[in-house]
Design an enzyme around this catalytic site. Structure first.
Site, PDB file in Angstrom:
ATOM      1  CB  ALA A 229      50.548  34.032  15.854  1.00 24.35           C
TER       2      ALA A 229
ATOM      3  CE1 TYR B  29      48.185  41.752  21.234  1.00 25.46           C
ATOM      4  CE2 TYR B  29      47.728  42.644  19.045  1.00 25.46           C
ATOM      5  CZ  TYR B  29      47.401  42.511  20.383  1.00 25.46           C
ATOM      6  OH  TYR B  29      46.274  43.144  20.875  1.00 25.46           O
TER       7      TYR B  29
ATOM      8  CB  ILE C 169      41.646  51.155  21.548  1.00 22.10           C
ATOM      9  CG1 ILE C 169      40.793  50.288  20.614  1.00 22.10           C
ATOM     10  CG2 ILE C 169      40.799  51.757  22.655  1.00 22.10           C
ATOM     11  CD1 ILE C 169      39.665  51.004  19.902  1.00 22.10           C
TER      12      ILE C 169
ATOM     13  N   GLY D  26      42.128  41.036  33.150  1.00 21.57           N
ATOM     14  CA  GLY D  26      42.973  42.169  32.777  1.00 21.57           C
ATOM     15  C   GLY D  26      42.255  43.493  32.839  1.00 21.57           C
TER      16      GLY D  26
END
Length: 247
Positions: free
Chosen positions: A157, A155, A188, A11
């Site tokens: 989890a 998310y 961020i 990613g």
């Protein structure tokens, strides 16, 4: 002359993933990275890494697919004298909503990318590192996986599960001196956080001791440390890079 280390980052067409690639290139590593669809962004990541002296291998891939992950690793080791020194599992998505509004497909999408994708890449790269008797794995979790957050049950989890996998794999690979750690970013400045509504962003920022969001480079610096020889006696740990948000 010692061979250059090779780092594989998932990613990495933008944001934190790109910053990690560039930082590791500056640290003298060759870089392999995956991306899902952003050809232009991936090309920019490649360009920036090459400017810092790295040989770069790009893979357009779906890490939700175990066969795709296996093919990436197989191809990479065929080009790098059968070694991968660093794996950074950065790829992740969000499908935020209150739990009663989270659809099955939103739950599945987040689990498939954040959890299964990380698992598949660790499984494939672990085989290489075990043969090498060396390696560093750094998983990108989230402060949300440490402290939770309303509207991000799915998310959170997956990011908590990444921490559990990190600690478990650290125990499995320790006998071969392979380090497995996690970095848990806070808020961020990325395109992902740009999409957060302003009122939610203000509420999150109020929880940060420094009262400001971090930068992708802050995460990249932490990853570079955990990927370096300076962290050889650190494994199974979660480093929160969050401006004190999780305190």
């Amino acid at each position: 002359m010692d061979r250059k280390k090779v780092a594989l980052v998932t990613g990495a067409s933008r944001g934190i993933g790109r910053a990690i690639c560039v930082k590791l290139a500056k640290c003298g590593m060759d870089i392999a990275f995956t991306y899902s669809s952003d050809e232009e962004g991936a090309a920019k990541t490649k360009e920036l890494c090459e400017e810092n002296g790295a040989v770069v291998y790009m893979y357009r891939a779906d890490i939700r697919n175990s066969e795709s992950c296996a093919e990436i690793v197989k191809d990479l080791v065929s080009k790098t004298d059968k070694h991968i020194d660093v794996l950074v599992n950065n790829a992740g998505i969000t499908r935020d909503n209150l739990i009663m509004r989270i659809k099955d497909e939103d739950l599945d999408a987040v689990i498939d990318t954040n959890l299964k994708g990380t698992f598949y890449m660790m499984r494939e790269v672990s085989r290489i590192m075990l043969r090498q008797r060396s390696g560093k794995i750094v998983n990108i979790s989230s402060v949300v996986g440490v402290m939770g957050n309303a509207g991000q049950v799915n998310y959170a989890a997956t990011k908590a599960a990444v921490i559990g996998m990190t600690k478990s794999l650290a125990r499995e690979l320790a006998s071969r001196h392979i380090n497995v750690n996690a970095v848990a970013p806070g808020v961020i400045q990325t395109k992902m956080t740009d999409a957060i509504p302003e009122d939610v962003k203000e509420q999150l920022t109020s929880q940060i001791l420094f009262k400001e969001a971090g930068k992708p480079e802050d995460i990249a610096n932490a990853v570079a440390f955990l990927a370096s020889d300076e962290s050889n006696y650190i494994t199974g740990q979660v480093l929160c890079v969050d401006g004190g948000m999780a305190l």
